[in-house]
Design an enzyme around this catalytic site. Structure first.
Site, PDB file in Angstrom:
ATOM      1  N   LYS A   1       0.973  -1.224  -0.102  1.00 48.95           N
ATOM      2  CA  LYS A   1      -0.031   0.175  -0.115  1.00 48.95           C
ATOM      3  C   LYS A   1       0.861   1.306  -0.125  1.00 48.95           C
ATOM      4  O   LYS A   1       0.622   2.188  -0.799  1.00 48.95           O
ATOM      5  CB  LYS A   1      -0.621   0.109   1.251  1.00 48.95           C
ATOM      6  CG  LYS A   1      -1.944   0.827   1.138  1.00 48.95           C
ATOM      7  CD  LYS A   1      -2.830   0.545   2.340  1.00 48.95           C
ATOM      8  CE  LYS A   1      -3.967  -0.890   2.259  1.00 48.95           C
ATOM      9  NZ  LYS A   1      -4.615  -1.190   3.513  1.00 48.95           N
TER      10      LYS A   1
ATOM     11  N   ARG B   1      -3.455   2.949   8.665  1.00 43.29           N
ATOM     12  CA  ARG B   1      -3.715   1.615   8.021  1.00 43.29           C
ATOM     13  C   ARG B   1      -2.313   0.867   8.006  1.00 43.29           C
ATOM     14  O   ARG B   1      -1.468   1.429   7.755  1.00 43.29           O
ATOM     15  CB  ARG B   1      -4.197   1.862   6.648  1.00 43.29           C
ATOM     16  CG  ARG B   1      -5.528   2.550   6.396  1.00 43.29           C
ATOM     17  CD  ARG B   1      -6.001   2.298   4.821  1.00 43.29           C
ATOM     18  NE  ARG B   1      -7.132   2.643   4.671  1.00 43.29           N
ATOM     19  CZ  ARG B   1      -7.881   3.967   4.637  1.00 43.29           C
ATOM     20  NH1 ARG B   1      -6.732   4.955   4.481  1.00 43.29           N
ATOM     21  NH2 ARG B   1      -8.925   4.387   4.279  1.00 43.29           N
TER      22      ARG B   1
ATOM     23  N   GLY C   1      -8.585  -7.807   4.614  1.00 43.41           N
ATOM     24  CA  GLY C   1      -9.166  -8.013   6.092  1.00 43.41           C
ATOM     25  C   GLY C   1      -8.427  -8.307   7.273  1.00 43.41           C
ATOM     26  O   GLY C   1      -8.857  -8.457   8.256  1.00 43.41           O
TER      27      GLY C   1
ATOM     28  N   MET D   1      -5.579  -6.783   8.424  1.00 37.69           N
ATOM     29  CA  MET D   1      -5.014  -5.676   9.238  1.00 37.69           C
ATOM     30  C   MET D   1      -6.029  -4.701   9.449  1.00 37.69           C
ATOM     31  O   MET D   1      -6.983  -4.542   8.932  1.00 37.69           O
ATOM     32  CB  MET D   1      -3.984  -5.048   8.731  1.00 37.69           C
ATOM     33  CG  MET D   1      -2.729  -6.105   8.559  1.00 37.69           C
ATOM     34  SD  MET D   1      -2.062  -6.607  10.161  1.00 37.69           S
ATOM     35  CE  MET D   1      -0.841  -7.804   9.414  1.00 37.69           C
TER      36      MET D   1
ATOM     37  N   ARG E   1      -3.960  -1.401  -5.994  1.00 37.40           N
ATOM     38  CA  ARG E   1      -3.024  -2.593  -5.932  1.00 37.40           C
ATOM     39  C   ARG E   1      -3.449  -3.423  -6.903  1.00 37.40           C
ATOM     40  O   ARG E   1      -4.577  -3.191  -7.724  1.00 37.40           O
ATOM     41  CB  ARG E   1      -3.156  -3.180  -4.527  1.00 37.40           C
ATOM     42  CG  ARG E   1      -4.628  -3.555  -4.395  1.00 37.40           C
ATOM     43  CD  ARG E   1      -4.821  -4.065  -2.805  1.00 37.40           C
ATOM     44  NE  ARG E   1      -6.216  -4.200  -2.708  1.00 37.40           N
ATOM     45  CZ  ARG E   1      -6.854  -4.467  -1.609  1.00 37.40           C
ATOM     46  NH1 ARG E   1      -6.086  -4.180  -0.239  1.00 37.40           N
ATOM     47  NH2 ARG E   1      -7.952  -4.585  -1.419  1.00 37.40           N
TER      48      ARG E   1
ATOM     49  N   HIS F   1     -16.586  -8.026   1.616  1.00 39.58           N
ATOM     50  CA  HIS F   1     -15.459  -8.998   2.355  1.00 39.58           C
ATOM     51  C   HIS F   1     -15.503 -10.331   1.721  1.00 39.58           C
ATOM     52  O   HIS F   1     -14.699 -10.805   1.360  1.00 39.58           O
ATOM     53  CB  HIS F   1     -15.664  -8.879   3.850  1.00 39.58           C
ATOM     54  CG  HIS F   1     -14.813  -9.736   4.554  1.00 39.58           C
ATOM     55  ND1 HIS F   1     -14.774 -11.153   4.895  1.00 39.58           N
ATOM     56  CD2 HIS F   1     -13.222  -9.569   4.799  1.00 39.58           C
ATOM     57  CE1 HIS F   1     -13.869 -11.614   5.438  1.00 39.58           C
ATOM     58  NE2 HIS F   1     -12.898 -10.691   5.285  1.00 39.58           N
TER      59      HIS F   1
ATOM     60  N   SER G   1      14.772 -41.672 -11.266  1.00 41.01           N
ATOM     61  CA  SER G   1      13.715 -40.774 -10.968  1.00 41.01           C
ATOM     62  C   SER G   1      13.753 -40.437  -9.477  1.00 41.01           C
ATOM     63  O   SER G   1      13.894 -41.449  -8.953  1.00 41.01           O
ATOM     64  CB  SER G   1      12.599 -41.393 -11.366  1.00 41.01           C
ATOM     65  OG  SER G   1      11.309 -40.754 -11.050  1.00 41.01           O
TER      66      SER G   1
ATOM     67  N   CYS H   1       9.378 -37.976  -9.437  1.00 37.83           N
ATOM     68  CA  CYS H   1       8.128 -38.482  -9.262  1.00 37.83           C
ATOM     69  C   CYS H   1       7.649 -38.613  -7.794  1.00 37.83           C
ATOM     70  O   CYS H   1       6.441 -38.875  -7.720  1.00 37.83           O
ATOM     71  CB  CYS H   1       7.838 -39.863  -9.858  1.00 37.83           C
ATOM     72  SG  CYS H   1       8.923 -41.010  -8.965  1.00 37.83           S
TER      73      CYS H   1
ATOM     74  N   TYR I   1      12.579 -34.054 -16.800  1.00 35.17           N
ATOM     75  CA  TYR I   1      11.170 -33.985 -16.681  1.00 35.17           C
ATOM     76  C   TYR I   1      10.672 -33.983 -15.257  1.00 35.17           C
ATOM     77  O   TYR I   1      11.598 -34.527 -14.516  1.00 35.17           O
ATOM     78  CB  TYR I   1      10.315 -35.206 -17.205  1.00 35.17           C
ATOM     79  CG  TYR I   1      10.675 -36.730 -16.769  1.00 35.17           C
ATOM     80  CD1 TYR I   1       9.851 -37.020 -15.704  1.00 35.17           C
ATOM     81  CD2 TYR I   1      11.516 -37.367 -17.245  1.00 35.17           C
ATOM     82  CE1 TYR I   1      10.119 -38.127 -15.322  1.00 35.17           C
ATOM     83  CE2 TYR I   1      12.049 -38.626 -16.659  1.00 35.17           C
ATOM     84  CZ  TYR I   1      11.103 -39.001 -15.617  1.00 35.17           C
ATOM     85  OH  TYR I   1      11.340 -40.356 -14.980  1.00 35.17           O
TER      86      TYR I   1
END
Ligand code: PEP
Ligand code: MG
Length: 909
Positions: free
Chosen positions: A32, A103, A112, A114, A376, A490, A798, A865, A885
């Protein structure tokens, strides 16, 4: 001499088209604060103010209030003076007072999380000055009572004491409304407001034992400290844990001159988005309220109006509001205040062009002057994320690489969830309609309290409106339904951030928390009743609605195609059935990286033969049972090879301890004894023989195949025969046979010999051959350490990072859930290492194993994997290690494909 400490800037000013900071300073100024600075720099009219850095929050946690106030006092005083100059008003002045807002603002936005205090600087004298200056006594006293209420709530902890309790300030207001026989806040007289202020202050004194602070500077420091404290509040800690954000980031504090949306009919406030946060559609949209303050829009207590005429018309259609009524009572800002609208429209375009991303802005009109309070990057659903990235690419705002980097891979998960089956939707009984606040399909049982969201397996959290306290329950519930609130309430904002289906503002619903009922059109629904939400249309449907699997189409397909252009590391899937293999192929899997053959043995018709094999006393008996299993395995492999034809399929030999396959209940043991014509005692004694103290480290993996070679023989035969049978039908199968859980090269060699000898026999029997590879899992630390020796024999590696994590940490996979959550809560571990690869430790084994393996076999094919193969940060690590991979479950394939492309792009930048 000045010390380093004293030269460090801890407070950054902004306003009047200048700023000490800029948007690149998010870590220090919070999102912010950095944006306020940047907006000021590019000429957006933001109310002047200053930001106390996130570092000060950390200093506060270490040193406490007094030391920190002393340290930043001179800078804060200078910054307040700066605001005073710009606004031409004085903080704490009785004639011409400056009021401020306080703020929080962490480096990422936490909706929501803070708390905010508005109108700070008011006291019994200043309020009179404010009334005179604005020539609006009512406004001044209303601001004052709001201030005490918010300050009391946020700073002094005046919250309801239990779930059934109501807010102490609300209680006072309700009592007064009752006494005066009025319904709305707006009906209070000036004297009422004065009485409320008095009663509020009394309530504060009664509850806290202290007078409400009257000195504006005391008020300011109290609020600053409250913001710092809220960083360690339960909600913030929960949100951080859920999002994996570290606790040492801290929050900044933003102090800004107040501007007022509640100064009369020429004032107002609103929230807007440069594009649709639910669908991604490129339309400016948002909501506003005349004569209101910011929290009125978000709290959902008044029905907000739409900013654009288009939005207003669409809203009226959903809300079933006639045009005449709409135009008269709910006109858009575009219609009501065309000049302000044009100015706002100009700023939203400027901001989106500047940040090159969808913006979520808050604005206030004070007496006809427009102020932008914040902007934002807007939270959005997975679908909107994909559409906005592709649209911005097509609009030339961002390039291909940026478009791909815009995708938060895990959010694609939302697009991979089932959607309502159009056929059953046709039969659905729609009981009401609300606003389509966050798309998706949700079916569940009604609950009315957030802390009861896990009362049933699938729940729909149904509230009049939600508040930040409900966050945890919202996360657990399948869907969220509110009777009040607009698209920016909200519930709506949080649900979109979570990718959770949500319908807000369904005004036809009457919710009664006491009786735990929901009434629509006279019909009552109770807690536990099933309902379904269609978050894309706003339809609320009675009962369950069946769902179907989603597809890769539209912009989703486009972004996936684009990812292939940049991804060099392939993505395979972990699949044990032809159905999973097909699903994964549809999602773009480039082969199978793991077929767990044991899953096939668990199926009802096979488990019997499996058990006979396990309980056999002789090799002959075992072979007999294995001969029964052979055709079933062969058939399984044929199905999978066919689904994956032309692509490699890694089949892993039997892995889990045999103990897992035998029955543990007496009745089942009896059945087995009867079927096998042996005594119950014999069955029991064999089962106890198989029992292990630590099965995860026991007789499993290649240890089975090396002690019972006939199992490996059967499996190798089934694989090779399946491939040959398909070859005869013109289908290309590419098997890669994988040996699990080796720690020494000798363990591998013994298995490899069995496999190759068996293959040779089958080739002779078939008088035909196929190509196949024999490789290994690397999942025991010793295997990683001796990977150079193993790679001399194995044709591929693998990494089984599930077992590797287990054995590197020494955390049993079976038991870790008892202590891992506590470890994470206490901060000993940041994340669950079974979910996110521990790059620091386990990662070293992966890197070393790959490098050592390639030191003796330069072209060694390497993959992963374990569960980590579908987790974006782990995928990036695998790319950087040089894997060929990653392999993951079918529904994570698109996520891994994007993560693979992103890893390549990031490296090239
Ligand atoms: C592993 O250990 O990472 C693995 C993939 O095997 P499993 O989970 O079957 O032990
Ligand atoms: Mg394993």
């Amino acid at each position: 001499m000045e010390t380093l400490e004293s030269v460090k800037t801890r407070v950054y000013k902004f306003g009047n088209k200048t700023a000490d900071g800029n948007s690149k300073m998010k870590n220090l100024l919070g999102g912010k604060g950095a944006n306020l600075a940047e907006m000021s720099l590019i000429g957006i009219p933001v109310p002047p103010g200053f930001t106390i850095t996130t570092e000060v929050c950390t200093e506060y946690n270490l040193l406490g209030k007094d030391a920190v106030v002393k340290m930043i006092l001179p800078e804060v005083e200078e910054s307040i003076e700066n605001i005073e100059k710009i606004m031409g008003a004085q903080f704490g002045d009785k004639e011409n007072p400056l009021l401020v807002s306080v703020r929080s603002g962490a480096r990422v936005s936490m909706p929501g999380m803070m708390d905010t205090v508005l109108n700070l600087g008011l006291n019994d004298e200043v309020v009179i000055g404010l009334a005179k200056r604005t020539n609006n006594e009512r406004f001044a006293w209303d601001s004052y009572r709001r201030f005490i209420q918010m300050y009391g709530d946020v700073v002094l902890g005046m919250k309801p004491e239990s779930k059934d309790d109501i807010d102490p300030f609300e209680e006072i207001m309700e009592a007064l409304k009752h006494k005066r026989n009025i319904k709305l806040d707006t009906e209070f007289t000036i004297q009422d407001l004065k009485d409320l202020v008095y009663d509020f202050k009394e309530a504060v004194k009664k509850r806290t034992g202290h007078d409400f602070p009257t000195n504006p500077w005391d008020q300011l420091w109290g609020a600053v400290v409250a913001v710092f404290n809220s960083w360690n509040g339960d909600r913030a800690v929960y949100y951080r844990k859920m999002s994996g954000y570290p606790s040492d980031w801290g929050t900044a504090v933003n102090v800004q001159a107040m501007v007022y949306g509640n100064m009369g009919d020429n004032s107002g406030t609103g929230v807007c988005f440069t594009r649709d946060a639910g669908t991604g559609e490129d339309v400016f949209n948002g909501e506003y309220l005349i004569n209101a303050q910011g929290e009125d829009v978000v709290a959902g207590t008044r029905t907000p109006q739409q900013i654009t005429k288009l939005g207003s018309l669409r809203w009226a259609e959903l809300a079933k509001v006639e045009e005449e009524d709409r135009f008269k009572n709910y006109p858009s800002l575009e219609e009501l205040m065309p000049n302000i609208y044009l100015e706002l429209n100009g700023y939203q375009q400027k901001l989106e062009d500047h940040y090159k991303d969808m913006q979520d802005m808050e604005f206030t009109m004070q007496d006809g002057k427009l102020w932008i309070l914040q902007t934002r990057n807007g939270k959005r659903t997975g679908a909107a994320m994909v559409k906005i990235a592709i649209d911005m690419l097509k609009q030339g705002m961002i390039d291909e690489k940026q478009a791909l980097l815009r995708i938060e891979p895990n959010k694609l998960d939302e697009l991979l969830h089932p959607v309502f089956d159009p056929k059953s939707l046709k039969k659905a009984h729609v009981i009401a309609q609300g606003l389509p606040a966050s798309p998706g399909a949700a079916t569940g049982q009604l609950v009315f309290f957030a802390d009861e969201a896990n009362k049933y397996k699938y729940t729909i959290l149904t509230r009049i409106e939600t508040s930040p306290e409900d966050l945890e329950g919202m996360n657990i519930a399948r869907g969220i339904l509110t009777a009040r609130g607009g698209m920016t309430s909200h519930a709506a904002v949080v649900a979109r951030g979570m990718g959770k289906c949500c319908i807000s503002g369904a005004g036809a619903l009457k919710i009664n928390y006491k009786t735990r009922t929901l009434t629509v059109d006279g019909k009552e629904y109770h807690e536990g009743d099933w309902i379904s939400l269609n978050g894309s249309t706003g339809n609320i449907i009675e009962g369950k609605v069946s769902t179907i699997e989603p597809e890769l189409s539209g912009e989703f397909a486009e972004i996936m195609k684009l990812s292939d252009k940049y991804a060099t590391m392939k993505v395979r899937t972990n699949a044990d059935t032809p159905k999973d293999a097909k699903a994964a192929r549809n999602f773009g899997a480039q082969g199978i990286g793991l077929t767990r053959t044991e899953h096939m043995f668990f199926e009802v018709d096979r488990i019997k033969a499996m058990r006979e094999m396990i309980l056999a006393d002789t090799v002959k008996g075992r072979k007999y049972a294995l001969d029964q299993l052979l055709p079933m395995q062969r058939e399984d492999f044929e199905g999978i090879f066919e689904a994956m034809q032309g692509l490699p399929v890694t089949v892993r030999l039997l892995d889990p301890p045999l103990h897992e396959f035998v029955p543990h209940q007496l009745t089942q043991q009896k059945e087995l004894a009867e079927e096998m014509h042996i005594s119950l005692e014999a069955v029991k004694s064999k089962i106890s023989e198989l029992e292990e103290f630590n099965p995860m480290l026991g007789h499993r993996g290649c240890r089975l195949g090396n002690t019972y070679p006939e199992i490996t023989e059967m499996q190798a035969r089934a694989i090779i025969e399946a491939a040959l049978n398909l070859k005869a039908k013109g289908i290309v199968a590419i098997p890669e046979i994988m040996v699990p859980l080796i720690g020494t090269v000798e363990e591998f060699e013994m298995q490899e010999n069995i496999i190759r000898n068996t293959a040779q026999k089958v080739f002779e029997e078939y008088n035909d051959t196929i190509e196949f590879l024999v490789g290994t899992m690397i999942e025991i630390p010793r295997a990683a350490l001796t990977a150079d020796l193993i790679a001399k024999k194995a044709e591929f590696f693998s990494f089984g990072t599930n077992d590797l994590t287990q054995m590197a940490f020494g955390y049993s996979r079976d038991d870790a859930s008892k202590f891992l959550p506590i470890y994470i809560e206490k901060g000993i571990l940041k994340v669950d290492p079974f979910e996110v690869l521990d790059q620091e430790g386990v990662g070293q084994l992966v890197k070393m194993g790959t490098e050592k393996g390639r030191s003796t076999k330069p072209n060694l094919k390497v993959g992963i994997c374990g569960e980590h193969g579908g987790e974006p940060s782990s995928v990036e690590f695998c790319y950087n290690v040089g894997m060929n991979y990653v392999s993951c479950s079918p529904f994570r394939v698109p996520i891994a494909r994007i993560a693979s492309a992103q890893a390549a792009i990031k490296k090239s930048m």
